[in-house]
Design an enzyme around this catalytic site. Structure first.
Site, PDB file in Angstrom:
ATOM      1  N   GLU A 154      10.763  35.303  22.295  1.00 34.22           N
ATOM      2  CA  GLU A 154       9.967  35.852  21.220  1.00 34.22           C
ATOM      3  C   GLU A 154       9.017  34.951  20.504  1.00 34.22           C
ATOM      4  OE1 GLU A 154      13.256  37.779  18.935  1.00 34.22           O
ATOM      5  OE2 GLU A 154      13.086  39.493  20.467  1.00 34.22           O
ATOM      6  N   GLU A 178      15.646  41.769  27.030  1.00 34.90           N
ATOM      7  CA  GLU A 178      16.661  42.055  25.945  1.00 34.90           C
ATOM      8  C   GLU A 178      16.258  43.386  25.420  1.00 34.90           C
ATOM      9  OE1 GLU A 178      16.773  39.704  22.459  1.00 34.90           O
ATOM     10  OE2 GLU A 178      16.249  37.977  23.431  1.00 34.90           O
TER      11      GLU A 178
HETATM   12  C1  BG6 Z   1      16.034  39.249  19.541  1.00 38.72           C
HETATM   13  C2  BG6 Z   1      16.574  37.580  19.959  1.00 38.72           C
HETATM   14  O1  BG6 Z   1      15.200  39.012  18.428  1.00 38.72           O
HETATM   15  O2  BG6 Z   1      17.280  40.091  18.873  1.00 38.72           O
HETATM   16  C3  BG6 Z   1      17.933  37.697  20.012  1.00 38.72           C
HETATM   17  O3  BG6 Z   1      15.891  37.145  20.999  1.00 38.72           O
HETATM   18  C4  BG6 Z   1      18.892  38.480  18.940  1.00 38.72           C
HETATM   19  O4  BG6 Z   1      18.346  36.156  19.822  1.00 38.72           O
HETATM   20  C5  BG6 Z   1      18.484  39.841  19.177  1.00 38.72           C
HETATM   21  O5  BG6 Z   1      20.123  38.300  19.029  1.00 38.72           O
HETATM   22  C6  BG6 Z   1      19.257  40.806  18.440  1.00 38.72           C
HETATM   23  O6  BG6 Z   1      19.118  40.672  17.352  1.00 38.72           O
HETATM   24  P1  BG6 Z   1      20.314  40.376  16.326  1.00 38.72           P
HETATM   25  O7  BG6 Z   1      19.988  39.951  14.883  1.00 38.72           O
HETATM   26  O8  BG6 Z   1      20.979  41.723  16.314  1.00 38.72           O
HETATM   27  O9  BG6 Z   1      21.149  39.610  17.090  1.00 38.72           O
END
Ligand code: BG6
Length: 466
Positions: free
Chosen positions: A174, A363
């Site tokens: 990201e 993701e």
């Molecule tokens: C993304 C990141 O922004 O979102 C991850 O690359 C992160 O590292 C994921 O865990 C989800 O966000 P969060 O804060 O719910 O873990």
């Protein structure tokens, strides 16, 4: 029709959110190791060093460092074709600036990759996922050009070492988080736009050089960029709202423009001119950016935003984007993230229209506070609903819009620490880990209902999403 035969189904994690063992195996500290957890509305704190008595969730996380064999076996049981994970840079170069790597760190990832390959799981490896070695702070971290050479030494080391084992690489997780959470992105503690843009410039250069290095070391290597999948809708049809939304999207898309096209877009250069921001360009740099375009674009996707004419365009603090609007048409997750499956199709189209290169969703998932029932089961039907709806939209993008999607790695297939809050309570996994927000628990792994569901999705190559 449907998903391609070799579609990379799987899951994704980041070392600092799952490994733990923060000082074992010769590992040095990273920027993630000095972040406390958010509690009762107070955001995560960043300390200069590890302070006794404070709780740092990355230190033990879910102990994947010691449980990786068991965890990967569970991924294999679900039928994973790929595992997106990151190497902790400070396991390989503990302070970031050593001349020789730490053999124990290298050996650890040899074992991880060998375990994956034993099950036919393709590793997809992020070089830098929110954890710059803390030792590089004395140089000013990514604000200093010198850090590029340390990153390249690290990259070259792992490209050589894992040649033949890893062929999919992502440079910076990201990368556009530089505009929202620069500490996480780059170990930079500043809301100043000049500082952020200098650090981003150095990461662009480092990434472009790493792409070329990876291709030289092994022509089989495919290197992607990783975009935090922001997508914003205008608050109304008021042209001023629409203009602001374009500006918001430019704030984010300029990162993928540079990495996919190999040059800074005109709108960004004009903004720099207006704001008096100067890039530290040296001879040959622009050529490097051109020659180091990525092979594919990977991105995360969780939510969409609404932007209006009064939305701020400079994001401050650790909590990320705040636009001042909510979308009345969408439901929110328990953590206030607007759930919008069709936005995924929209974003896939936007990115493919713009760059015409293969895309990968690395993701996507739902953070929720799961409950273990008395019989030990975890009935996470809400997670299945979220994922099913998103997968359906990804399928639509492939089937109806002809978008080349390489794979889908769901975020946090096993519960891990949340990046934004440092909480354990915000769980994403198909696999529950018995550990709480203070790090207490047995660390036992338990399959949730969604485990069986995802297993069937993969077994049918996405034909059966129910
Ligand atoms: C993304 C990141 O922004 O979102 C991850 O690359 C992160 O590292 C994921 O865990 C989800 O966000 P969060 O804060 O719910 O873990």
């Amino acid at each position: 029709m449907g998903f391609p035969k070799d579609f990379l189904w799987g899951g994704a994690t980041a070392a600092n959110q799952c490994e733990g063992a923060y000082s074992e195996g010769g590992k040095g500290l990273s920027t993630a190791d000095v972040m406390t957890a958010a509690a009762h509305g107070v955001p995560r704190e960043i300390t200069d060093e590890v302070v006794e008595g404070k709780y740092y969730p990355s230190h033990n996380a879910v102990n994947h460092y010691h449980h990786f064999k068991e965890d990967i076996a569970l991924f294999a049981e679900m039928g994973f074709k790929s595992y997106r994970m990151s190497i902790a840079w400070s396991r390989i170069f503990p302070n970031g600036d050593e001349l020789a790597p730490n053999e124990e760190g290298l050996k650890h990832y040899d074992e991880v990759f060998d375990t994956c390959l034993q099950y036919g799981i393709e590793p997809v490896v992020t070089l830098s996922h929110f954890e710059t070695p803390l030792g590089l702070l004395k140089y000013g971290s990514w604000e200093n050009r010198e850090v590029i050479q340390f990153f390249l030494r690290y990259s070259e080391t792992v490209f050589n070492r894992y040649k033949g084992k890893v062929k999919y690489w992502l440079t910076f997780n990201e990368i556009n988080v530089m505009s929202t959470k620069p500490w996480m992105a780059a170990g930079v503690h500043s809301d100043d736009e000049q500082v952020r843009m200098t650090a981003a410039y150095h990461q662009f250069l480092a990434s472009a050089k790493a792409v070329q290095l990876a291709h030289k070391i092994d022509p089989e290597n495919k290197v992607g960029m990783m975009y935090n999948g922001h997508l914003a809708y205008p608050a109304s049809s008021d042209p001023d709202d629409i203009q602001r939304t374009n500006e918001f999207m430019h704030k984010m898309l300029f990162y993928s423009d540079v990495q996919c096209r190999g040059y800074y877009p005109a709108y960004k250069l004009k903004e720099f001119e207006r704001e008096g921001i100067v890039l530290p360009i040296q001879d040959g740099d622009l050529e490097e950016l051109k020659n180091g375009k990525v092979d594919f674009l990977s991105f995360s996707y969780y939510m969409t935003h609404v932007v209006g004419k009064n939305s701020p365009l400079v994001f401050t603090g650790l909590n990320g984007v705040k636009t001042g609007y909510t979308n009345p048409h969408l439901k929110m997750s328990d953590w206030g993230w607007a759930i919008n499956p069709s936005g995924l199709r929209h974003l896939l189209n936007l990115l493919y229209d713009r760059y015409q290169i293969p895309l990968m969703i690395v993701e996507n998932g739902l953070g929720a506070d799961d409950k273990v029932e008395e019989d030990g089961s975890i009935r996470d039907s809400y997670r299945i609903d979220y994922l099913r709806d998103h997968l359906q939209e990804m399928k639509n993008a492939i089937d109806l819009d002809g978008i080349p999607v390489m794979g889908y790695t769901m975020w946090g297939p096993i519960d891990i620490i949340a990046a934004s809050t440092g909480e354990m309570r915000k769980r994403y996994g198909f696999i529950y880990v018995d550990v709480d927000d203070q790090g207490n628990g047995t660390f036992k792994r338990i399959k949730k209902d969604s485990f069986t569901w995802y297993k069937n999705v993969i077994a049918t190559n996405g034909e059966d999403l129910n």
